[in-house]
Each structure stands twice: as structure tokens, then as C-alpha cells.
Design an enzyme around this catalytic site. Sequence first.
Site, PDB file in Angstrom:
ATOM      1  N   SER A  17      78.566  35.397   0.316  1.00 36.05           N
ATOM      2  CA  SER A  17      77.783  34.357  -0.354  1.00 36.05           C
ATOM      3  C   SER A  17      78.603  33.779  -1.494  1.00 36.05           C
ATOM      4  CB  SER A  17      76.482  34.952  -0.911  1.00 36.05           C
ATOM      5  OG  SER A  17      75.844  34.064  -1.801  1.00 36.05           O
ATOM      6  N   LYS A  48      77.520  41.040  -2.764  1.00 34.73           N
ATOM      7  CA  LYS A  48      78.326  40.090  -2.005  1.00 34.73           C
ATOM      8  C   LYS A  48      79.761  40.028  -2.525  1.00 34.73           C
ATOM      9  CE  LYS A  48      75.278  38.831   1.008  1.00 34.73           C
ATOM     10  NZ  LYS A  48      75.461  39.142   2.448  1.00 34.73           N
ATOM     11  N   TYR A 106      72.234  41.173  -5.934  1.00 32.31           N
ATOM     12  CA  TYR A 106      72.645  40.523  -4.683  1.00 32.31           C
ATOM     13  C   TYR A 106      74.063  39.970  -4.826  1.00 32.31           C
ATOM     14  CZ  TYR A 106      72.655  37.130  -0.819  1.00 32.31           C
ATOM     15  OH  TYR A 106      72.969  36.408   0.308  1.00 32.31           O
TER      16      TYR A 106
END
Length: 255
Positions: A148, A165, A161
Site C-alpha cells: 500500500s 505494509k 496498517y
Amino acid sequence: MDLSTLFSLDGKVALITGASRGIGLSIAEFFAAAGAKVVLSSRKQEALDKEANRLNSKGYEATGIACNVGNVDELSELVKKTVEIYGQLDILVNNAGTNPVFGPIHETSLEAFDKIMDVNVKAAFALCNLCFPHLRKSSSGSVINISSIGGISPEPGLGVYSISKAALISLTKVFAKEWGDSKIRVNAICPGLIKTKFSEPLWDNDKIMDYMLKQLAIKRVGTSEEIASLALFLASPASSYSTGAIMTADGGFTI
């Protein structure tokens, strides 16, 4: 050079996690259209059977195998069943991901942290290693990790998150460096804001969308098909000299 085969996956077998919808499903369909036999995996067998049947009705070859990537024991069964059905494994796409929280990082629980890291990082690490004996038998082994833009620069409200990533990007580079001698390429795609169910809390929020669009060179939300086309490039002979690459598809957000 024969350009007609440059993006062909004829004779290849691809395993794609998180493939019952969104980016994973688009990747599966693109790979199948390019000639690969595809194994779609996610948690619910019913959803996988529905999509596999749809792809097979188009003349493609697809199989759904349910697996919770957060459970390491299920990962070994996933790889075992894939090889039992098709006899080989040439391409792995680590697409499954989770993000159960949105908000300040200091309000994120340890339980949420563990779940995010288990699914977004540990599962990819484990699945890569489980697939390694089969990938190195391939004439063109390829691993594609779906990271991401948050892994490049942390996104507001998506702290853990983003950490996961970023770890997936580092994992990609480590595997690429170590597996080059085995003729296995390992690359990552960093999508920006893509219109999927997973990202709906972002693109369905007017305030967030207004902020995002101001940052974009291409002022629109991306599509899962635009990620799938990049994945096809990384899986195919067209990218035969690319490994360890971290490729963005974000409308220019990270420029």
C-alpha cells in the site's frame, strides 16, 4: 522478441489470496485470461465457488480453496491442495489483508496490532516459504505482494496498517535478494485509493475524498483492474528483469 507471448501465462499456475472480491478477484481474472490456471483463496468457500464457476464459464480454469491466512496451519493445506490439483505452482500473489481499526495509533489495542501483523505480514512470510520448493521448480517463479502507499508514507488513521505494509515492502526486498539465485522474482505493488469494498470507509467519506483528490495528479479513485494489469506485468515474461521492485499505482499521490 515475440510480443504476442510477452504477457502470456500459458502453462502457469497462480495462487492468489484474498481473491473472492476486489483486487484479488481482478488479478485472478486477468491471470486466467492470460492463460494461467488460477487458485482463488479467501475465508469463505461459497464465495470462492461462485467466482470460480463464473471464471470457468468463460472458458478459463479456476478453483476455489478456502483458507484463513491468519491461521498458519491452513496455509500449508492451501499450498498442498493447490499442488495436488495442478501439479505445480509458478505464481504467488499475497493479496489478503485486514485493517479492523481506524483512528489514532495510541488507541489501537495489542489484539488489533497482532491481527493486522498476522494477516498482512506473517501470512505472506509463511506462504512464501511454503511455496518456495514449488516456485524454484518453475522456469519463471514470481511472487507479487500487495502492499500500500501507506507502506511508503503512513496514512492518517491507519497507523498499524501502514506499519504492516512497510514491513511487507521490506519482506519483498529481502526475499527478492535471497531468491534471485533460485530464479524467483519477488515484487510489490503499492495501490493508492482503489474503489473496493475494503477501502469503502475511505472513498465513501466526503471529507477524506476531498483531501485525497487534492493530492492526486490523476484526480479520481483507481480501479481494481488497474492493479490487476500491473500484477499481470509482474507475473509475466514482460517483467523478467524486475525483482525487488516496489511499484505504485496511486494516481500520483506519492509524487
